[in-house]
Design a protein around this motif. Structure first.
Motif, PDB file in Angstrom:
ATOM      1  N   THR A 132       0.824  -1.213   0.000  1.00 24.83           N
ATOM      2  CA  THR A 132       0.000   0.000   0.000  1.00 24.83           C
ATOM      3  C   THR A 132       0.850   1.252   0.000  1.00 24.83           C
ATOM      4  OG1 THR A 132      -1.840  -1.096   1.130  1.00 24.83           O
ATOM      5  CG2 THR A 132      -1.718   1.315   1.296  1.00 24.83           C
ATOM      6  N   PHE A 133       1.782   1.340   0.930  1.00 26.13           N
ATOM      7  CA  PHE A 133       2.529   2.584   1.064  1.00 26.13           C
ATOM      8  C   PHE A 133       3.636   2.717   0.028  1.00 26.13           C
ATOM      9  CE2 PHE A 133       0.207   2.257   4.955  1.00 26.13           C
ATOM     10  CZ  PHE A 133      -0.238   3.562   5.132  1.00 26.13           C
ATOM     11  N   GLY A 134       4.161   1.594  -0.437  1.00 26.74           N
ATOM     12  CA  GLY A 134       5.080   1.682  -1.567  1.00 26.74           C
ATOM     13  C   GLY A 134       4.387   2.291  -2.773  1.00 26.74           C
ATOM     14  N   ALA A 135       3.137   1.856  -3.017  1.00 32.19           N
ATOM     15  CA  ALA A 135       2.371   2.389  -4.147  1.00 32.19           C
ATOM     16  C   ALA A 135       2.059   3.873  -3.950  1.00 32.19           C
ATOM     17  CB  ALA A 135       1.077   1.590  -4.313  1.00 32.19           C
ATOM     18  N   VAL A 136       1.694   4.259  -2.716  1.00 31.85           N
ATOM     19  CA  VAL A 136       1.382   5.665  -2.435  1.00 31.85           C
ATOM     20  C   VAL A 136       2.587   6.555  -2.709  1.00 31.85           C
ATOM     21  CG1 VAL A 136       0.889   7.331  -0.596  1.00 31.85           C
ATOM     22  CG2 VAL A 136      -0.480   5.245  -0.790  1.00 31.85           C
ATOM     23  N   TYR A 137       3.751   6.157  -2.206  1.00 32.64           N
ATOM     24  CA  TYR A 137       4.915   7.033  -2.318  1.00 32.64           C
ATOM     25  C   TYR A 137       5.486   7.047  -3.731  1.00 32.64           C
ATOM     26  CZ  TYR A 137       4.496   6.839   2.743  1.00 32.64           C
ATOM     27  OH  TYR A 137       4.009   6.906   4.024  1.00 32.64           O
ATOM     28  N   ARG A 138       5.377   5.947  -4.446  1.00 31.42           N
ATOM     29  CA  ARG A 138       5.800   5.971  -5.854  1.00 31.42           C
ATOM     30  C   ARG A 138       4.891   6.904  -6.662  1.00 31.42           C
ATOM     31  NH1 ARG A 138       6.698   0.420  -4.865  1.00 31.42           N
ATOM     32  NH2 ARG A 138       4.579  -0.057  -5.557  1.00 31.42           N
ATOM     33  N   THR A 139       3.585   6.784  -6.428  1.00 32.99           N
ATOM     34  CA  THR A 139       2.633   7.633  -7.141  1.00 32.99           C
ATOM     35  C   THR A 139       2.835   9.095  -6.784  1.00 32.99           C
ATOM     36  OG1 THR A 139       1.019   5.820  -7.180  1.00 32.99           O
ATOM     37  CG2 THR A 139       0.183   8.055  -7.570  1.00 32.99           C
ATOM     38  N   LYS A 140       3.069   9.354  -5.506  1.00 31.90           N
ATOM     39  CA  LYS A 140       3.290  10.735  -5.066  1.00 31.90           C
ATOM     40  C   LYS A 140       4.527  11.331  -5.731  1.00 31.90           C
ATOM     41  CE  LYS A 140       3.418  13.472  -0.800  1.00 31.90           C
ATOM     42  NZ  LYS A 140       3.424  13.420   0.689  1.00 31.90           N
ATOM     43  N   SER A 141       5.572  10.531  -5.842  1.00 32.85           N
ATOM     44  CA  SER A 141       6.797  10.996  -6.497  1.00 32.85           C
ATOM     45  C   SER A 141       6.538  11.354  -7.954  1.00 32.85           C
ATOM     46  CB  SER A 141       7.876   9.913  -6.398  1.00 32.85           C
ATOM     47  OG  SER A 141       9.014  10.263  -7.159  1.00 32.85           O
ATOM     48  N   LYS A 142       5.808  10.500  -8.647  1.00 32.91           N
ATOM     49  CA  LYS A 142       5.543  10.755 -10.055  1.00 32.91           C
ATOM     50  C   LYS A 142       4.618  11.953 -10.242  1.00 32.91           C
ATOM     51  CE  LYS A 142       6.509   6.109 -11.766  1.00 32.91           C
ATOM     52  NZ  LYS A 142       6.017   4.931 -12.519  1.00 32.91           N
ATOM     53  N   LEU A 143       3.670  12.134  -9.326  1.00 32.98           N
ATOM     54  CA  LEU A 143       2.787  13.293  -9.424  1.00 32.98           C
ATOM     55  C   LEU A 143       3.556  14.590  -9.180  1.00 32.98           C
ATOM     56  CD1 LEU A 143      -0.489  12.067  -7.659  1.00 32.98           C
ATOM     57  CD2 LEU A 143      -0.155  12.534 -10.096  1.00 32.98           C
ATOM     58  N   ALA A 144       4.543  14.553  -8.276  1.00 31.92           N
ATOM     59  CA  ALA A 144       5.372  15.738  -8.051  1.00 31.92           C
ATOM     60  C   ALA A 144       6.113  16.107  -9.332  1.00 31.92           C
ATOM     61  CB  ALA A 144       6.359  15.494  -6.909  1.00 31.92           C
ATOM     62  N   PHE A 287      -4.619   0.363  -6.283  1.00 32.76           N
ATOM     63  CA  PHE A 287      -5.546   1.237  -5.546  1.00 32.76           C
ATOM     64  C   PHE A 287      -6.992   0.909  -5.915  1.00 32.76           C
ATOM     65  CE2 PHE A 287      -1.867   4.398  -5.901  1.00 32.76           C
ATOM     66  CZ  PHE A 287      -1.387   4.086  -4.638  1.00 32.76           C
ATOM     67  N   ASN A 288      -7.209   0.658  -7.190  1.00 30.65           N
ATOM     68  CA  ASN A 288      -8.563   0.389  -7.655  1.00 30.65           C
ATOM     69  C   ASN A 288      -9.127  -0.882  -7.023  1.00 30.65           C
ATOM     70  OD1 ASN A 288     -10.354   1.796  -9.438  1.00 30.65           O
ATOM     71  ND2 ASN A 288     -10.352   0.011 -10.766  1.00 30.65           N
ATOM     72  N   LYS A 289      -8.267  -1.869  -6.814  1.00 30.72           N
ATOM     73  CA  LYS A 289      -8.722  -3.157  -6.300  1.00 30.72           C
ATOM     74  C   LYS A 289      -8.787  -3.202  -4.778  1.00 30.72           C
ATOM     75  CE  LYS A 289      -7.682  -8.129  -6.443  1.00 30.72           C
ATOM     76  NZ  LYS A 289      -6.805  -9.180  -7.013  1.00 30.72           N
ATOM     77  N   TRP A 290      -7.774  -2.622  -4.112  1.00 31.82           N
ATOM     78  CA  TRP A 290      -7.635  -2.831  -2.670  1.00 31.82           C
ATOM     79  C   TRP A 290      -7.953  -1.617  -1.805  1.00 31.82           C
ATOM     80  CZ3 TRP A 290      -7.379  -7.691  -1.362  1.00 31.82           C
ATOM     81  CH2 TRP A 290      -6.812  -8.615  -2.249  1.00 31.82           C
ATOM     82  N   ILE A 291      -7.895  -0.434  -2.363  1.00 36.97           N
ATOM     83  CA  ILE A 291      -8.127   0.769  -1.556  1.00 36.97           C
ATOM     84  C   ILE A 291      -9.517   1.346  -1.801  1.00 36.97           C
ATOM     85  CG2 ILE A 291      -7.291   3.083  -0.982  1.00 36.97           C
ATOM     86  CD1 ILE A 291      -5.410   0.765  -0.182  1.00 36.97           C
ATOM     87  N   ALA A 292      -9.844   1.616  -3.048  1.00 34.55           N
ATOM     88  CA  ALA A 292     -11.161   2.175  -3.384  1.00 34.55           C
ATOM     89  C   ALA A 292     -12.144   1.037  -3.645  1.00 34.55           C
ATOM     90  CB  ALA A 292     -11.034   3.083  -4.596  1.00 34.55           C
ATOM     91  N   LYS A 293     -12.526   0.334  -2.605  1.00 33.99           N
ATOM     92  CA  LYS A 293     -13.322  -0.885  -2.758  1.00 33.99           C
ATOM     93  C   LYS A 293     -14.784  -0.600  -3.104  1.00 33.99           C
ATOM     94  CE  LYS A 293     -10.450  -3.624   0.379  1.00 33.99           C
ATOM     95  NZ  LYS A 293     -10.422  -4.460   1.607  1.00 33.99           N
TER      96      LYS A 293
END
Length: 468
Positions: A132-144, A287-293
Motif C-alpha cells: 500500500t505505502f510503496g504504491a502511495v509514495y511511488r505515485t506521489k513521487s511521479k505526481l510531483a 488502488f482500484n482493487k484494494w483501496i477504493a473498494k
C-alpha cells in the motif's frame, strides 16, 4: 556472466526490458520464505514497483543462509532470470548466489499478514515496505514530477518563497511561532508585552501558511510563476483531511483574470489525473482493487479528465441547493459558506461532474480577493470534484490600491505595516493577476483513494503527533 549491475524489479516486471535467461543481481527485502526438502522460495521486493520476484533455491540443505532468513531481511541475490513454472508471475530467479546483507528477526512488525492503516501509522518508518505505502509514495513521487512538468511546459517559472514569514496570508491566526528567545526568561517591555526586537529577526516570525503573497510579487515581474513547497498550519483540527505540515502548489499569473484562472485549474487537474492513469498504471490498478473498494477509482478519474467542468456562481449554487429538496445538516442560505455536503451534492447529484463555483460573498473570503462591481462578492473560485468536494481554491487578486486599502480596513487588519511590500506592487505598475492553491497531499489522496491525509504523508505532523 555479468552480475555487477543491479537490476531493478521494475525493469523486469513493468518495463519488460530484461530478456529471459539474463544473468542478473537483485538487491531487496524479503517478503516471505518457504523451505521444503527439495526447494526453497524467497519472495523479494526492492521498492521499485508493486511486484516481487520469486527466487528459487535448489537443495536448501546446502544453503545455511536460509536458516536465519526471515521477512524483513535485506539480501543480494544473483542468478538467471527464467520463465516461471508457477501461476501469476512471468519470471522467477534461479539462484546462483544468495547473501543476507541485513538480518531481521521475528520481531519485525510487518509480518506477512494484513495490517490496519492505524497500526501502520505507528510504524511509519517501516510502512513504505508494504504494498500500500510503496504504491502511495511511488505515485506521489511521479505526481510531483508531473506538477513541475506541467508548469514548465506552460512557461511558468518555479520560485521558492520563504518558510519563515512575518505575515499571515490567510488572516486566520493559526500560526507556528519561530523564535530563538529563552522561553523561561522572555524579554519584556515596560507594559509587560514581549520585546520581539530582542528576537533573532527583531520581530515576530512564523512558519509560513502560504507562499501566495510573495508569489504575487514575482508574477508581477516574471509573468507566470508557481511555488511548490511545504506550508504549516497550527490549526487544532483532528480530521482526515487536515495536517499541520503539508505541501502546496500555488501558481500566480500576471495579466490573468478569473476566467483564465479557471481555465488553468481545470487543465492542471486533468493533466495530473491523466498522468497518474498513464504513468502509474500498476499502482493505480492496486488502488482500484484494494483501496477504493466501494467505487471504481480509475473510472472516476477518467470521468474528470474527459468532462467539461461546470461553472456556476455562488448565488446560483445557493439557489440550486435551496430548490434541491435535499435535507442538509448545514444551512444553505446566501452569506454562509458551502459545506462539503453541499459541494458533493453539486458534483455528484446535480451535475455529476466537477464544478467551479465563483463569486463568493466577500464577508468570509480573505482580504486580497478582488471585489466585484456589486460590492458584495469577490472574484473567488473553488474547484469541486466528485467524492470530496473542494480540491482547489483561488481568486483574481485585488490590483486596485484604494479598493485593497478599503478592504483591509473593513477586515479590521491593524498590522498592515508588515505588508507594505505587498501594497507596493499596487503602487508601481499594478496589473490584473490571479492564482490558486492546491494542497498536494489532498490531490494525492484523490488519485490514490486513500481517505486519511496521514496515509499520504511520509511522516505526518498533526495535533499531538510529531513522531519520527
Amino acid at each position: 556472466m555479468d552480475y555487477k549491475v543491479r537490476t531493478r524489479l521494475s525493469r523486469i516486471l513493468v518495463d519488460d526490458a530484461v530478456e529471459a535467461n539474463a544473468d542478473i543481481t537483485i538487491l531487496g527485502w524479503v517478503r516471505t520464505v518457504r523451505v521444503s526438502k527439495s526447494v526453497a522460495f524467497v519472495q523479494i521486493n526492492d521498492g521499485s514497483c508493486m511486484g516481487s520476484i520469486q527466487a528459487v533455491v535448489g537443495d536448501p540443505e546446502n544453503w545455511p543462509v536460509l536458516q536465519g532468513l526471515l521477512a524483513g531481511a535485506s539480501v543480494r541475490v544473483k542468478g538467471k532470470l527464467v520463465p516461471s513454472q508457477g501461476k501469476g508471475q512471468k519470471y522467477e530467479l534461479a539462484v546462483d548466489s544468495l547473501e543476507m546483507i541485513g538480518e531481521a528477526d521475528a520481531t519485525y512488525p510487518l509480518q506477512p499478514k494484513r495490517h490496519t492503516l492505524e497500526f501502520m501509522r505507528e510504524v511509519a518508518h517501516l510502512r513504505p515496505r508494504t504494498n500500500t505505502f510503496g504504491a502511495v509514495y511511488r505515485t506521489k513521487s511521479k505526481l510531483a514530477y508531473a506538477v513541475h512538468r506541467f508548469f514548465q511546459e506552460h512557461g511558468f517559472y518555479y520560485i521558492h518563497t520563504p518558510l519563515i514569514s512575518t505575515s499571515d496570508c490567510e488572516g486566520a491566526g493559526d500560526l507556528f511561532r519561530v523564535t530563538s528567545l529563552d522561553l523561561d526568561n522572555l524579554p519584556r517591555l515596560e507594559d509587560g508585552k514581549i520585546d520581539w526586537n530582542a528576537d533573532f529577526f527583531a520581530s515576530e516570525a512564523f512558519l509560513a501558511v502560504s507562499g501566495q503573497l510573495e508569489g504575487e510579487l514575482l508574477a508581477t515581474a516574471l509573468g507566470d510563476i508557481y511555488t511548490f513547497g511545504p506550508t504549516f498550519r497550527a490549526e487544532n483540527s483532528n480530521t482526515s483531511r487536515h495536517a499541520s505540515e503539508f505541501w502546496m502548489i500555488e501558481p500566480e499569473m500576471a495579466w490573468a483574470e478569473l476566467s483564465d484562472n479557471m481555465d488553468l485549474a481545470e487543465e492542471f487537474l486533468k493533466y495530473l489525473f491523466r498522468f497518474a492513469l498513464e504513468e502509474c498504471a500498476d499502482d493505480m490498478a492496486f488502488f482500484n482493487k484494494w483501496i477504493a473498494k466501494d467505487y471504481d477509482l480509475c473510472k472516476m478519474l477518467e470521468s474528470v479528465v474527459e468532462s467539461k467542468f461546470k461553472r456556476i456562481t455562488y448565488t446560483e449554487a445557493i439557489d440550486i441547493l435551496n430548490k434541491s429538496g435535499q435535507k442538509f445538516e448545514y444551512p444553505t442560505k446566501w452569506g454562509e459558506d458551502l459545506a462539503t455536503e453541499h459541494e458533493r451534492y453539486l458534483t455528484e447529484k446535480k451535475f455529476k461532474k466537477p464544478v467551479i463555483v465563483t463569486d463568493y460573498p466577500e464577508s468570509f473570503k480573505p482580504f486580497y480577493m478582488r471585489t466585484n462591481d456589486d460590492g458584495k462578492t469577490v472574484a473567488a473560485m473553488d474547484v469541486l470534484v466528485p467524492g470530496v468536494g473542494e480540491i482547489i481554491g483561488g481568486s483574481q487578486r485585488e490590483e486596485r490600491l484604494d479598493v485593497l486599502n478599503a478592504r483591509i480596513k473593513k477586515k479590521g487588519m491593524t498590522d498592515m505595516d508588515n505588508y507594505y511590500w505587498y501594497l507596493d506592487i499596487r503602487k508601481y505598475g499594478s496589473v490584473p493577476h490571479s492564482g490558486f492553491g492546491l494542497g498536494f497531499e489532498r490531490a494525492v489522496m484523490y488519485v490514490t483513494g486513500m481517505t486519511n491525509i496521514r496515509d499520504v504523508l511520509t511522516f505526518p505532523r498533526v495535533p499531538r503527533w510529531a513522531k519520527f
